[in-house]
Scaffold this motif. Structure first.
Motif, PDB file in Angstrom:
ATOM      1  N   LYS A 190       0.626  -1.125   0.078  1.00  0.00           N
ATOM      2  CA  LYS A 190       0.067  -0.012  -0.059  1.00  0.00           C
ATOM      3  C   LYS A 190       0.892   1.081   0.165  1.00  0.00           C
ATOM      4  O   LYS A 190       1.880   1.146   0.463  1.00  0.00           O
ATOM      5  N   THR A 191       0.384   2.199  -0.921  1.00  0.00           N
ATOM      6  CA  THR A 191       1.231   3.498  -0.650  1.00  0.00           C
ATOM      7  C   THR A 191       0.293   4.714  -0.473  1.00  0.00           C
ATOM      8  O   THR A 191      -1.104   4.326  -0.226  1.00  0.00           O
ATOM      9  N   ASP A 192       0.538   5.904  -0.175  1.00  0.00           N
ATOM     10  CA  ASP A 192      -0.216   6.919   0.152  1.00  0.00           C
ATOM     11  C   ASP A 192      -1.358   6.893  -0.825  1.00  0.00           C
ATOM     12  O   ASP A 192      -2.647   7.246  -0.274  1.00  0.00           O
ATOM     13  N   ASP A 193      -1.276   6.990  -2.308  1.00  0.00           N
ATOM     14  CA  ASP A 193      -2.119   7.155  -3.193  1.00  0.00           C
ATOM     15  C   ASP A 193      -2.493   5.821  -3.990  1.00  0.00           C
ATOM     16  O   ASP A 193      -3.272   5.985  -4.969  1.00  0.00           O
ATOM     17  N   GLY A 194      -2.075   4.788  -3.635  1.00  0.00           N
ATOM     18  CA  GLY A 194      -2.504   3.367  -4.312  1.00  0.00           C
ATOM     19  C   GLY A 194      -1.769   2.299  -3.683  1.00  0.00           C
ATOM     20  O   GLY A 194      -1.736   2.097  -2.489  1.00  0.00           O
ATOM     21  N   PHE A 195      -1.390   1.579  -4.693  1.00  0.00           N
ATOM     22  CA  PHE A 195      -0.622   0.321  -4.596  1.00  0.00           C
ATOM     23  C   PHE A 195       0.619   0.337  -5.342  1.00  0.00           C
ATOM     24  O   PHE A 195       0.502   0.661  -6.368  1.00  0.00           O
ATOM     25  N   VAL A 196       1.667  -0.733  -4.873  1.00  0.00           N
ATOM     26  CA  VAL A 196       2.660  -1.254  -5.933  1.00  0.00           C
ATOM     27  C   VAL A 196       2.721  -2.753  -5.746  1.00  0.00           C
ATOM     28  O   VAL A 196       2.645  -3.347  -4.877  1.00  0.00           O
ATOM     29  N   LEU A 197       2.960  -2.991  -7.140  1.00  0.00           N
ATOM     30  CA  LEU A 197       2.759  -4.515  -7.460  1.00  0.00           C
ATOM     31  C   LEU A 197       3.909  -4.993  -7.845  1.00  0.00           C
ATOM     32  O   LEU A 197       4.474  -4.430  -8.912  1.00  0.00           O
ATOM     33  N   SER A 198       4.390  -6.065  -7.372  1.00  0.00           N
ATOM     34  CA  SER A 198       5.330  -6.788  -8.089  1.00  0.00           C
ATOM     35  C   SER A 198       5.564  -8.311  -8.057  1.00  0.00           C
ATOM     36  O   SER A 198       5.190  -8.731  -6.839  1.00  0.00           O
ATOM     37  N   GLY A 199       6.219  -8.950  -9.019  1.00  0.00           N
ATOM     38  CA  GLY A 199       5.903 -10.328  -9.145  1.00  0.00           C
ATOM     39  C   GLY A 199       5.948 -10.690 -10.696  1.00  0.00           C
ATOM     40  O   GLY A 199       5.942  -9.963 -11.365  1.00  0.00           O
ATOM     41  N   THR A 200       5.737 -12.107 -10.765  1.00  0.00           N
ATOM     42  CA  THR A 200       5.825 -12.742 -12.122  1.00  0.00           C
ATOM     43  C   THR A 200       4.628 -13.609 -12.306  1.00  0.00           C
ATOM     44  O   THR A 200       4.672 -14.574 -11.543  1.00  0.00           O
ATOM     45  N   LYS A 201       3.753 -13.386 -12.997  1.00  0.00           N
ATOM     46  CA  LYS A 201       2.594 -14.534 -13.081  1.00  0.00           C
ATOM     47  C   LYS A 201       2.988 -15.291 -14.436  1.00  0.00           C
ATOM     48  O   LYS A 201       3.470 -14.848 -15.610  1.00  0.00           O
ATOM     49  N   THR A 202       2.542 -16.480 -14.346  1.00  0.00           N
ATOM     50  CA  THR A 202       2.884 -17.586 -15.383  1.00  0.00           C
ATOM     51  C   THR A 202       1.468 -18.163 -15.975  1.00  0.00           C
ATOM     52  O   THR A 202       0.710 -18.010 -15.313  1.00  0.00           O
ATOM     53  N   ALA A 203       1.536 -18.616 -17.238  1.00  0.00           N
ATOM     54  CA  ALA A 203       0.437 -19.248 -17.766  1.00  0.00           C
ATOM     55  C   ALA A 203      -0.775 -18.469 -17.894  1.00  0.00           C
ATOM     56  O   ALA A 203      -1.883 -18.966 -17.460  1.00  0.00           O
TER      57      ALA A 203
END
Ligand SMILES: Cc1cc2nc3c(=O)[nH]c(=O)nc-3n(C[C@H](O)[C@H](O)[C@H](O)COP(=O)(O)OP(=O)(O)OC[C@H]3O[C@@H](n4cnc5c(N)ncnc54)[C@H](O)[C@@H]3O)c2cc1C
Lengths: 375, 394
Positions: A144-157
């Motif tokens: 969570k950040t002040d004005d939203g979100f930060v996403l990290s990672g890798t999705k497969t298939a």
């Protein structure tokens, strides 16, 4: 509860059958493969499919759709299984629309669904982080950040991931481990979509999220409470897959029966050998069981039945097992010609393997079924 | 406002509550708990008798039969409600009967009015117990090669020969039987379907003991047995059609043994009770997987029975489909007993019963091996599906 199609549904079934057999038979898939189609499906055909209204089947009327329910879409998907027609129906028109209906706000639905109903806007579900389907063990993280979100990672298939306008992504909060769902534009900064050609010529993608910044309104449903809608979304998708698997099983079986009547060895049709007859008869019975399971599951989705998780796992497990057997026996009973690329029976085996594996194979669903029934 | 069906449900519930004795609401403990009726009925309790009488009065031993033949005259929706309400209180079926499950449907379709009036009401009331005279020592799977011979003797026939594997042959009051009336005709064409009282002079039986230790069937011998000419169902020498039609009902009935009886515990709950769990899952993961597979197939069969009934209602015919149910249902029931044996471990090996078991399981397990033989073997069902449904040659 009745398990027969009503007149309207039978008309839809016949229309879907006629359209797909004439516009997109198995040779269509072969052409796409040999032409190296980037999207994994034909955008031109998708336009025609959308004109038939199929992208709008599940979308409620208030959002510009037909509100015709899962039974209607399932009927079409079954026919797609018969012709192995690649299209974003499963990823977008079923899975994506379900996600919005289950977890989306009125504003989110109103802003996206009308374009999904016309086939102009496409969804894809990004759920798995490894080679295995473990939706609860999500590795992609969200902060969570002040004005939203930060996403990290890798999705497969990610099914049809490279052509999606909007990705539906599951992510875990690092400390609590709770799962949330997000709507992420496929072309957002930090999103890297890498298309992969799957063994059935359809397209999947590996999607990397490199500290992707998201607004508040990217959140789908409640923060930290994404697992339950995710389950529901996946269950609808699994039942949709099962409908397609049913079409595959029936078509592969009918083609094999034709071959048994026509191919001669030892001076007689090979279908006169009891060793083949009994296997054929057993498969026929299993397909009958599958028809009931799929009809029942589609109806349960429309009726919003409470034990839908159990029904979905039952159905997917049964369809995986039967369609696997039927497509495998399809090769065997054709003999050498069944192994050739020129002959179409092998295409059914390939598509079956994709549907079997994604969103849980039969082992996954047997285990889930038993767990849900408390043993 | 309450719909007519809801009203029926309420009335039925009320009636069952008042009329189904408490003792008839607990699962079967032994063979004696089955009520077969008949001329010399062996009721295991007053309650059993009462339950049969009360249900028969309403025609609910055969809810779908027309009232003039002793039935309940219920359509499918009402029948389903009755079944659901009975299941709800775990009510036992009031009557077991080959008359209901086999002969009745055949008489209804092929019998003349006099035969229907004579036999159907007595079947409905459980007054006559029927035996099936089909198989012979040399005519099993190849049933149409049967040799029991009925010769025309003016105003009646005289029957000579024998049948085998007659279930409850020693307890039957009447027999429905297929016999050769024209030895010159081709094998399917010289057969007639006849009915006779097993007390007629010249009928005798000899018990056959099974691997389960029980002796529920006999060899049945005929020595100049008189058969009245008005006791032929359908036309003379056209009995094979009747016999086959009856078999489709028999197969559907036998196939139903694959489905869980109302009120009985599911396999998984029996396993959990007996074997215990670790972390919420059964301790033996391989057995757990097999149980899950079994339960999934069981549900699929239940749904398919339901779907087929819907289709039959919409005008489709059952015919060869009954072979699928017979095959699938019996395979399933046999799997059920194999799994039950595994679930009970060495407690399932106790023949006479003792502290841990009542000795029923091993006998029922052994009896289940006959499921894939009786009513036409599994292989024969697969032949029928291959030829009649799939149209495969040969
Ligand atoms: C518990 C029980 C109750 C019964 N009750 C009755 C009753 O009340 N009345 C009555 O009339 N009969 C009854 N039967 C008899 C039953 O119908 C016969 O046993 C059955 O039809 C098989 O005949 P058979 O025993 O002669 O075996 P066979 O026909 O000799 O069969 C032996 C084996 O050969 C196989 N086989 C035979 N032909 C073929 C083929 N064409 N293709 C492939 N495989 C084949 C069979 O499947 C079987 O595995 C009962 C049987 C049992 C077990």
């Amino acid at each position: 509860m009745t398990l027969v199609l009503n007149e309207e549904q039978q008309i839809l079934k016949a229309a879907a059958h006629d359209f797909l057999q004439s516009k997109a038979p198995v040779s269509h898939l072969r052409e796409l493969r040999d032409g190296g189609a980037d999207a994994g499906y034909s955008p031109q055909l998708w336009k025609e499919i959308a004109e038939m209204g199929w992208a709008a089947i599940l979308v409620p009327e208030e959002y510009g759709g037909l509100g015709y329910g899962y039974m209607g879409l399932g009927i079409v998907l079954e026919q797609c299984g018969r012709t192995l027609t690649p299209s974003p129906l499963l990823a977008s028109a079923l899975t994506g629309v379900t996600a919005l209906l289950r977890a989306g706000s009125k504003e989110q639905c109103a802003s996206i669904l009308p374009a999904v109903a016309t086939g102009d806007h496409l969804f894809a579900l990004a759920v798995d982080d490894t080679a295995y389907h473990r939706p609860q063990k999500c590795l992609t993280t969200v902060r969570k950040t002040d004005d939203g979100f930060v996403l990290s990672g890798t999705k497969t298939a990610v099914i049809d991931g490279s052509s999606a306008d909007t990705l539906i992504v599951s992510a875990r909060t690092a400390d609590s481990g709770d799962i949330s769902l997000f709507l992420v534009a496929g072309n957002a900064p930090g999103v890297d979509v890498h298309g992969v050609k799957a063994l059935d010529t359809h397209r999947m993608a590996t999607v990397r999220f490199d500290d992707v910044a998201l607004d508040q309104d990217a959140l789908l449903g409640e923060f930290g409470a994404g697992l339950s809608p995710l389950d529901a979304i996946l269950d609808a998708a699994r039942i949709g897959q099962s409908a397609e698997l049913l079409g595959i099983a029936q078509e592969a079986f009918e083609r094999t029966m034709e071959y048994l009547k026509q191919r001669k060895q030892f001076g007689v049709p090979i279908g006169s050998f009891q060793g083949l007859q009994h296997r054929a008869a057993i498969m026929f019975g299993e397909i009958e069981m599958c028809k009931s399971a799929v009809l029942h599951a589609l109806k349960a989705l429309d009726d919003e039945q409470e034990n839908i998780a159990e029904i979905a796992s039952l159905t997917k497990a049964k369809l995986c097992e039967t369609t696997h057997t039927v497509t495998t026996e399809g090769i065997q009973m054709h003999g050498g010609i069944g192994m050739t690329d020129e002959y179409e029976i092998g295409f059914f085996l390939k598509r079956c393997k994709i549907l079997e594996t994604l969103y849980g194979d039969r082992y996954f669903h047997l285990d889930r079924f038993a767990t849900l029934r408390a043993y | 406002m309450m719909s007519k069906l809801d009203e029926f449900r309420l009335q039925t519930r009320e009636w069952l509550n008042e009329n189904c004795p408490a003792a008839m609401r607990i699962p079967y403990r032994s063979e004696a708990d089955l009520c077969w009726g008949g001329r010399n009925p062996e009721f295991s309790s007053e309650d059993q008798k009462l339950w049969l009488t009360r249900m028969a009065e309403r025609g609910w031993t055969v809810p779908t039969w027309p009232t003039e033949y002793g039935g309940g005259g219920l359509d499918r929706e009402h029948t389903k409600i009755l079944a659901e309400e009975m299941a709800h209180i775990h009510a036992r079926p009031p009557l077991e009967s080959f008359g209901i499950s086999m002969l009745g449907p055949a008489l209804m379709k092929f019998g003349n009015e006099a035969l229907k009036q004579e036999h159907l009401p007595r079947i409905a009331r459980g007054e006559i117990r029927w035996a099936q005279g089909y198989s012979e020592p040399n005519a099993g799977s190849d049933l149409a090669s049967l040799q029991a011979r009925a010769t025309d003797n003016g105003d009646h026939y005289l029957l000579n020969g024998s049948k085998i594997w007659t279930s409850y042959g020693d307890k039957g009051d009447w027999m429905f039987c297929i016999v050769r009336t024209d030895p010159e005709a081709r094998k399917h064409e010289g057969i007639s379907f006849v009915l006779f009282d097993m007390a007629t002079p010249g009928v005798s039986t000899k018990p056959i003991r099974l691997i389960s230790g029980n002796s529920p069937f006999t060899e049945t011998f005929f020595d100049n047995v008189r058969i009245e000419k008005n006791q032929i169902v359908g036309d003379v020498n056209r009995g094979w059609t009747v016999a086959k039609y009856l078999l489709t009902h028999e197969r559907e009935m036998i196939g139903g043994t694959g489905l869980l009886n109302a009120g009985a515990d599911s396999l998984s709950s029996i396993a959990v009770t007996n074997m215990g769990t670790a972390g919420g899952a059964l301790r033996d993961p391989m057995l757990r997987a097999d149980i899950a597979r079994f339960e999934i197939d069981e549900m699929c069969l239940g749904l398919t029975v339901e779907r087929t009934r819907d289709e039959v209602k919409a005008g489709a015919s059952l015919g060869a489909t009954s072979s699928i149910f017979k095959y699938y249902g019996t395979e399933l029931n046999m799997r059920r007993y194999e799994l039950l044996m595994a679930i009970h471990g060495s407690a399932a090996l106790d023949w006479d019963g003792g502290e841990e078991s009542d000795g029923r399981l091993p006998k029922t397990w052994l009896r289940s091996k006959g499921n894939s033989i009786e009513g036409g073997t599994s292989e024969i069902q697969l032949n029928i599906v291959a030829k009649r449904i799939l149209g495969l040659p040969g």
